[in-house]
Design a protein around this motif. Sequence first.
Motif, PDB file in Angstrom:
ATOM      1  N   ARG A  13       0.796  -1.057  -0.090  1.00 50.15           N
ATOM      2  CA  ARG A  13      -0.119  -0.031   0.049  1.00 50.15           C
ATOM      3  C   ARG A  13       0.725   1.105  -0.040  1.00 50.15           C
ATOM      4  NH1 ARG A  13      -3.028   3.695   2.978  1.00 50.15           N
ATOM      5  NH2 ARG A  13      -4.823   4.372   2.081  1.00 50.15           N
ATOM      6  N   VAL A  14       1.798   1.322   0.981  1.00 48.42           N
ATOM      7  CA  VAL A  14       2.385   2.573   1.027  1.00 48.42           C
ATOM      8  C   VAL A  14       3.392   2.835  -0.306  1.00 48.42           C
ATOM      9  CG1 VAL A  14       4.704   3.697   2.075  1.00 48.42           C
ATOM     10  CG2 VAL A  14       2.788   2.588   3.588  1.00 48.42           C
ATOM     11  N   PHE A  15       4.230   1.862  -0.819  1.00 55.11           N
ATOM     12  CA  PHE A  15       4.925   1.949  -2.069  1.00 55.11           C
ATOM     13  C   PHE A  15       4.136   1.883  -3.080  1.00 55.11           C
ATOM     14  CE2 PHE A  15       8.071   0.025   0.991  1.00 55.11           C
ATOM     15  CZ  PHE A  15       8.676   1.085   1.243  1.00 55.11           C
ATOM     16  N   GLY A  16       2.944   1.257  -3.133  1.00 55.81           N
ATOM     17  CA  GLY A  16       1.847   1.437  -4.311  1.00 55.81           C
ATOM     18  C   GLY A  16       1.348   2.928  -4.379  1.00 55.81           C
ATOM     19  N   TRP A  17       1.189   3.560  -3.333  1.00 55.29           N
ATOM     20  CA  TRP A  17       0.541   4.788  -3.296  1.00 55.29           C
ATOM     21  C   TRP A  17       1.727   5.391  -3.868  1.00 55.29           C
ATOM     22  CZ3 TRP A  17      -3.289   8.111  -0.855  1.00 55.29           C
ATOM     23  CH2 TRP A  17      -4.348   7.340  -0.502  1.00 55.29           C
ATOM     24  N   ARG A  18       2.823   5.572  -3.287  1.00 53.23           N
ATOM     25  CA  ARG A  18       3.721   6.608  -3.618  1.00 53.23           C
ATOM     26  C   ARG A  18       4.225   6.483  -5.181  1.00 53.23           C
ATOM     27  NH1 ARG A  18       8.263   5.626   1.340  1.00 53.23           N
ATOM     28  NH2 ARG A  18       6.903   6.788   2.826  1.00 53.23           N
ATOM     29  N   ARG A  19       3.868   5.480  -5.862  1.00 53.68           N
ATOM     30  CA  ARG A  19       4.418   5.099  -7.336  1.00 53.68           C
ATOM     31  C   ARG A  19       3.060   5.679  -8.246  1.00 53.68           C
ATOM     32  NH1 ARG A  19       6.804   1.130 -10.826  1.00 53.68           N
ATOM     33  NH2 ARG A  19       6.421   1.757 -12.838  1.00 53.68           N
ATOM     34  N   ALA A  20       1.787   5.218  -7.561  1.00 54.69           N
ATOM     35  CA  ALA A  20       0.569   5.387  -8.366  1.00 54.69           C
ATOM     36  C   ALA A  20       0.022   6.928  -8.452  1.00 54.69           C
ATOM     37  CB  ALA A  20      -0.407   4.439  -7.776  1.00 54.69           C
ATOM     38  N   TYR A  21       0.180   7.454  -7.108  1.00 54.21           N
ATOM     39  CA  TYR A  21      -0.052   8.784  -7.007  1.00 54.21           C
ATOM     40  C   TYR A  21       0.752   9.779  -7.139  1.00 54.21           C
ATOM     41  CZ  TYR A  21      -4.248   5.844  -5.355  1.00 54.21           C
ATOM     42  OH  TYR A  21      -5.060   4.950  -5.172  1.00 54.21           O
ATOM     43  N   ALA A  22       2.194   9.709  -7.449  1.00 54.85           N
ATOM     44  CA  ALA A  22       2.898  10.798  -7.497  1.00 54.85           C
ATOM     45  C   ALA A  22       2.382  11.612  -8.553  1.00 54.85           C
ATOM     46  CB  ALA A  22       4.343  10.107  -7.983  1.00 54.85           C
ATOM     47  N   GLY A  23       2.427  13.102  -8.258  1.00 54.49           N
ATOM     48  CA  GLY A  23       2.133  13.994  -9.343  1.00 54.49           C
ATOM     49  C   GLY A  23       0.540  14.338  -9.107  1.00 54.49           C
ATOM     50  N   ILE A  24      -0.162  13.510  -8.670  1.00 57.38           N
ATOM     51  CA  ILE A  24      -1.691  13.502  -8.394  1.00 57.38           C
ATOM     52  C   ILE A  24      -1.802  13.978  -6.821  1.00 57.38           C
ATOM     53  CG2 ILE A  24      -3.782  12.368  -8.343  1.00 57.38           C
ATOM     54  CD1 ILE A  24      -2.636  10.352 -10.546  1.00 57.38           C
ATOM     55  N   VAL A  25      -1.296  13.297  -5.896  1.00 54.49           N
ATOM     56  CA  VAL A  25      -1.470  13.526  -4.685  1.00 54.49           C
ATOM     57  C   VAL A  25      -0.371  14.213  -4.031  1.00 54.49           C
ATOM     58  CG1 VAL A  25      -1.692  12.502  -2.355  1.00 54.49           C
ATOM     59  CG2 VAL A  25      -2.815  11.527  -3.965  1.00 54.49           C
ATOM     60  N   PRO A  26      -0.375  15.377  -3.384  1.00 54.18           N
ATOM     61  CA  PRO A  26       0.873  16.173  -2.923  1.00 54.18           C
ATOM     62  C   PRO A  26       1.817  15.193  -2.463  1.00 54.18           C
ATOM     63  CG  PRO A  26      -1.187  16.914  -1.832  1.00 54.18           C
ATOM     64  CD  PRO A  26      -1.628  15.747  -2.581  1.00 54.18           C
ATOM     65  N   GLN A  27       2.973  15.370  -2.849  1.00 59.23           N
ATOM     66  CA  GLN A  27       4.252  14.693  -2.462  1.00 59.23           C
ATOM     67  C   GLN A  27       4.760  14.661  -1.199  1.00 59.23           C
ATOM     68  OE1 GLN A  27       5.863  12.719  -4.847  1.00 59.23           O
ATOM     69  NE2 GLN A  27       6.749  11.731  -3.038  1.00 59.23           N
ATOM     70  N   SER A  28       4.249  15.832  -0.352  1.00 59.48           N
ATOM     71  CA  SER A  28       4.507  15.725   1.243  1.00 59.48           C
ATOM     72  C   SER A  28       3.767  14.770   1.817  1.00 59.48           C
ATOM     73  CB  SER A  28       4.148  17.059   1.597  1.00 59.48           C
ATOM     74  OG  SER A  28       2.724  17.683   1.249  1.00 59.48           O
ATOM     75  N   TYR A  29       2.405  14.356   1.360  1.00 58.60           N
ATOM     76  CA  TYR A  29       1.577  13.602   2.036  1.00 58.60           C
ATOM     77  C   TYR A  29       2.221  11.964   1.839  1.00 58.60           C
ATOM     78  CZ  TYR A  29      -2.651  10.441   3.058  1.00 58.60           C
ATOM     79  OH  TYR A  29      -3.179   9.700   3.513  1.00 58.60           O
TER      80      TYR A  29
END
Length: 182
Positions: A13-29
């Motif tokens: 979940r953590v690494f999947g989110w970081r890959r899938a949502y980069a540029g969509i969800v704020p990077q700080s989150y």
Amino acid sequence: MTLDDVPAVAACRVFGWRRAYAGIVPQSYLDRMDLAEEAELRRTHFTKAGPRTVNLVAERDGLVVAWACFGPYRETEGVPLYSTPERPVAELYTLYALPEHHSTGAGRALMTASLERAHAAGFAALSLWVLKENAVARRFYEKAGCTWDGAEESFEIGGATVDEVRYVSLLSAAAAAAPSRG
């Protein structure tokens, strides 16, 4: 999935989110996502899941590389039109793979297993919400036979508003004949 899989599922979940949502969800989150906190959250959800909630993992060489979870549709309003009391709609709550296992078939295997198990459990359809800007995930779900049913919603995450769209896969001939949103 077993309780022993929780740390690996948290990593998916953590690494999947970081890959899938980069540029969509704020990077700080994304950067603040913590594996230990996520593991505790996954452990709590897993142990408190209802009897119709299904957690599945894909393994390669004995290691969990992807995770999916589905169960009854969570919302009480805006339920897809093809839902009936006898044949409710399931919701794919999550499907994430470790980034190094994207495009290896692990996600596809979990999606196929989720569709098959939801059908066997008597659900009329499997729905899911995907970030509108996540073109890769949208193509993945479309290839799996899901279609956007016209439903959209927004939510806030990390100080930004993101939009989601709902995709659905009908699971039976009877359900396919029912009206859908479009």
